[in-house]
Motif scaffolding. Structure first.
Motif, PDB file in Angstrom:
ATOM      1  N   GLY A   1      42.196 111.812 -13.180  1.00 43.61           N
ATOM      2  CA  GLY A   1      43.241 110.811 -12.968  1.00 43.61           C
ATOM      3  C   GLY A   1      43.579 110.041 -14.232  1.00 43.61           C
ATOM      4  N   ARG A   2      42.544 109.627 -14.964  1.00 42.09           N
ATOM      5  CA  ARG A   2      42.789 108.910 -16.227  1.00 42.09           C
ATOM      6  C   ARG A   2      43.566 109.787 -17.204  1.00 42.09           C
ATOM      7  N   ARG A   3      43.192 111.077 -17.297  1.00 43.38           N
ATOM      8  CA  ARG A   3      43.870 111.982 -18.222  1.00 43.38           C
ATOM      9  C   ARG A   3      45.320 112.190 -17.804  1.00 43.38           C
ATOM     10  N   LEU A   4      45.567 112.376 -16.501  1.00 46.64           N
ATOM     11  CA  LEU A   4      46.947 112.569 -16.018  1.00 46.64           C
ATOM     12  C   LEU A   4      47.805 111.349 -16.330  1.00 46.64           C
ATOM     13  N   ARG A   5      47.266 110.166 -16.093  1.00 44.16           N
ATOM     14  CA  ARG A   5      48.032 108.944 -16.366  1.00 44.16           C
ATOM     15  C   ARG A   5      48.308 108.807 -17.857  1.00 44.16           C
ATOM     16  N   THR A   6      47.314 109.108 -18.685  1.00 37.97           N
ATOM     17  CA  THR A   6      47.514 109.028 -20.134  1.00 37.97           C
ATOM     18  C   THR A   6      48.610 109.986 -20.575  1.00 37.97           C
ATOM     19  N   LEU A   7      48.550 111.213 -20.108  1.00 36.59           N
ATOM     20  CA  LEU A   7      49.565 112.198 -20.470  1.00 36.59           C
ATOM     21  C   LEU A   7      50.961 111.761 -20.014  1.00 36.59           C
ATOM     22  N   ARG A   8      51.039 111.279 -18.796  1.00 35.07           N
ATOM     23  CA  ARG A   8      52.340 110.871 -18.246  1.00 35.07           C
ATOM     24  C   ARG A   8      52.928 109.704 -19.039  1.00 35.07           C
ATOM     25  N   THR A   9      52.102 108.705 -19.322  1.00 37.65           N
ATOM     26  CA  THR A   9      52.623 107.530 -20.040  1.00 37.65           C
ATOM     27  C   THR A   9      52.933 107.862 -21.502  1.00 37.65           C
TER      28      THR A   9
ATOM     29  N   ASP B   1      41.116 113.526  -4.300  1.00 35.73           N
ATOM     30  CA  ASP B   1      40.501 114.688  -4.946  1.00 35.73           C
ATOM     31  C   ASP B   1      41.440 115.863  -4.710  1.00 35.73           C
ATOM     32  N   PRO B   2      42.384 116.105  -5.630  1.00 33.62           N
ATOM     33  CA  PRO B   2      43.407 117.126  -5.381  1.00 33.62           C
ATOM     34  C   PRO B   2      42.849 118.543  -5.430  1.00 33.62           C
ATOM     35  N   SER B   3      43.512 119.441  -4.714  1.00 23.61           N
ATOM     36  CA  SER B   3      43.135 120.860  -4.736  1.00 23.61           C
ATOM     37  C   SER B   3      43.475 121.455  -6.094  1.00 23.61           C
ATOM     38  N   SER B   4      42.950 122.638  -6.365  1.00 29.44           N
ATOM     39  CA  SER B   4      43.235 123.299  -7.640  1.00 29.44           C
ATOM     40  C   SER B   4      44.729 123.614  -7.760  1.00 29.44           C
ATOM     41  N   GLU B   5      45.374 123.948  -6.653  1.00 23.57           N
ATOM     42  CA  GLU B   5      46.809 124.210  -6.680  1.00 23.57           C
ATOM     43  C   GLU B   5      47.580 122.952  -7.060  1.00 23.57           C
ATOM     44  N   MET B   6      47.145 121.818  -6.534  1.00 26.56           N
ATOM     45  CA  MET B   6      47.815 120.552  -6.831  1.00 26.56           C
ATOM     46  C   MET B   6      47.599 120.169  -8.293  1.00 26.56           C
ATOM     47  N   ILE B   7      46.380 120.394  -8.808  1.00 28.51           N
ATOM     48  CA  ILE B   7      46.102 120.090 -10.212  1.00 28.51           C
ATOM     49  C   ILE B   7      46.972 120.961 -11.116  1.00 28.51           C
ATOM     50  N   ALA B   8      47.119 122.243 -10.752  1.00 27.09           N
ATOM     51  CA  ALA B   8      47.970 123.148 -11.531  1.00 27.09           C
ATOM     52  C   ALA B   8      49.423 122.672 -11.504  1.00 27.09           C
ATOM     53  N   ALA B   9      49.904 122.215 -10.358  1.00 25.36           N
ATOM     54  CA  ALA B   9      51.279 121.726 -10.254  1.00 25.36           C
ATOM     55  C   ALA B   9      51.468 120.474 -11.116  1.00 25.36           C
ATOM     56  N   LEU B  10      50.496 119.576 -11.101  1.00 29.69           N
ATOM     57  CA  LEU B  10      50.593 118.363 -11.910  1.00 29.69           C
ATOM     58  C   LEU B  10      50.533 118.695 -13.393  1.00 29.69           C
ATOM     59  N   ALA B  11      49.670 119.648 -13.767  1.00 32.71           N
ATOM     60  CA  ALA B  11      49.591 120.075 -15.168  1.00 32.71           C
ATOM     61  C   ALA B  11      50.933 120.655 -15.602  1.00 32.71           C
ATOM     62  N   GLY B  12      51.498 121.520 -14.774  1.00 32.19           N
ATOM     63  CA  GLY B  12      52.791 122.118 -15.095  1.00 32.19           C
ATOM     64  C   GLY B  12      53.889 121.078 -15.231  1.00 32.19           C
ATOM     65  N   ALA B  13      53.871 120.072 -14.384  1.00 29.55           N
ATOM     66  CA  ALA B  13      54.876 119.012 -14.453  1.00 29.55           C
ATOM     67  C   ALA B  13      54.768 118.230 -15.756  1.00 29.55           C
ATOM     68  N   LEU B  14      53.577 118.246 -16.355  1.00 29.69           N
ATOM     69  CA  LEU B  14      53.370 117.534 -17.619  1.00 29.69           C
ATOM     70  C   LEU B  14      53.413 118.471 -18.819  1.00 29.69           C
ATOM     71  N   GLY B  15      53.816 119.744 -18.590  1.00 31.05           N
ATOM     72  CA  GLY B  15      53.974 120.700 -19.676  1.00 31.05           C
ATOM     73  C   GLY B  15      52.678 121.326 -20.147  1.00 31.05           C
ATOM     74  N   LEU B  16      51.675 121.353 -19.298  1.00 37.55           N
ATOM     75  CA  LEU B  16      50.381 121.941 -19.646  1.00 37.55           C
ATOM     76  C   LEU B  16      50.040 123.065 -18.695  1.00 37.55           C
ATOM     77  N   THR B  17      49.068 123.865 -19.104  1.00 35.12           N
ATOM     78  CA  THR B  17      48.484 124.841 -18.189  1.00 35.12           C
ATOM     79  C   THR B  17      47.277 124.189 -17.518  1.00 35.12           C
ATOM     80  N   LEU B  18      46.790 124.812 -16.481  1.00 38.87           N
ATOM     81  CA  LEU B  18      45.595 124.315 -15.805  1.00 38.87           C
ATOM     82  C   LEU B  18      44.412 124.314 -16.775  1.00 38.87           C
ATOM     83  N   ILE B  19      44.305 125.373 -17.573  1.00 37.67           N
ATOM     84  CA  ILE B  19      43.205 125.448 -18.540  1.00 37.67           C
ATOM     85  C   ILE B  19      43.331 124.344 -19.586  1.00 37.67           C
ATOM     86  N   GLY B  20      44.537 124.117 -20.079  1.00 35.13           N
ATOM     87  CA  GLY B  20      44.750 123.073 -21.086  1.00 35.13           C
ATOM     88  C   GLY B  20      44.378 121.689 -20.563  1.00 35.13           C
ATOM     89  N   LEU B  21      44.783 121.395 -19.328  1.00 36.10           N
ATOM     90  CA  LEU B  21      44.441 120.105 -18.729  1.00 36.10           C
ATOM     91  C   LEU B  21      42.939 119.995 -18.528  1.00 36.10           C
TER      92      LEU B  21
END
Length: 133
Positions: free
Chosen positions: A41-49, A78-98
């Motif tokens: 969550g902290r990483r997603l917020r940092t990337l988004r901001t 606690d998001p599923s792996s599919e949800m994490i992949a979707a959020l990573a993609g929305a931020l221009g990353l791959t699941l592995i990169g995130l």
């Protein structure tokens, strides 16, 4: 409850139940180890901001509600792996990169905690002597 000659308590009945607060289990002890969902969550917020995005914009691209994204960013969901992949993609990353970024954050947090606790440990003379012996 007033006792009546022909009435008796039923075992396990209402009068024998523990109070509501006593029935609640104690919260788990914090071991200092961060939870994955909190680090994510902290990483997603940092990337988004850092990208200057709002919750609404990122959530829209990921296909989730802004409320859900907010809860993920705060470590409440606690998001599923599919949800994490979707959020990573929305931020221009791959699941592995995130995932790699979250792991780096966790390593950095651990190094910081170790350094801080190590500094306290070094100031205690008896501990150092015990280690030297």
């Amino acid at each position: 409850m007033a006792q009546h000659p022909r009435l008796h308590a039923i075992p396990g009945g209402r009068d024998e139940r523990p109070a509501p607060d006593a029935a609640r289990p104690a919260p788990p002890q914090q071991t200092g180890e961060p939870l994955w969902r909190e680090a994510l969550g902290r990483r997603l917020r940092t990337l988004r901001t850092e990208q200057g995005e709002t919750l609404v914009e990122t959530a829209g691209r990921a296909g989730v509600s802004p409320q859900y994204l907010s809860e993920v960013e705060r470590g409440r969901k606690d998001p599923s792996s599919e949800m994490i992949a979707a959020l990573a993609g929305a931020l221009g990353l791959t699941l592995i990169g995130l995932t790699e970024q979250v792991v780096r954050d966790l390593h950095q947090q651990r190094r910081t905690a170790f350094t801080t606790s190590g500094a306290r440990r070094r100031t205690s003379g008896p501990t150092m002597y015990a280690l030297a012996a």
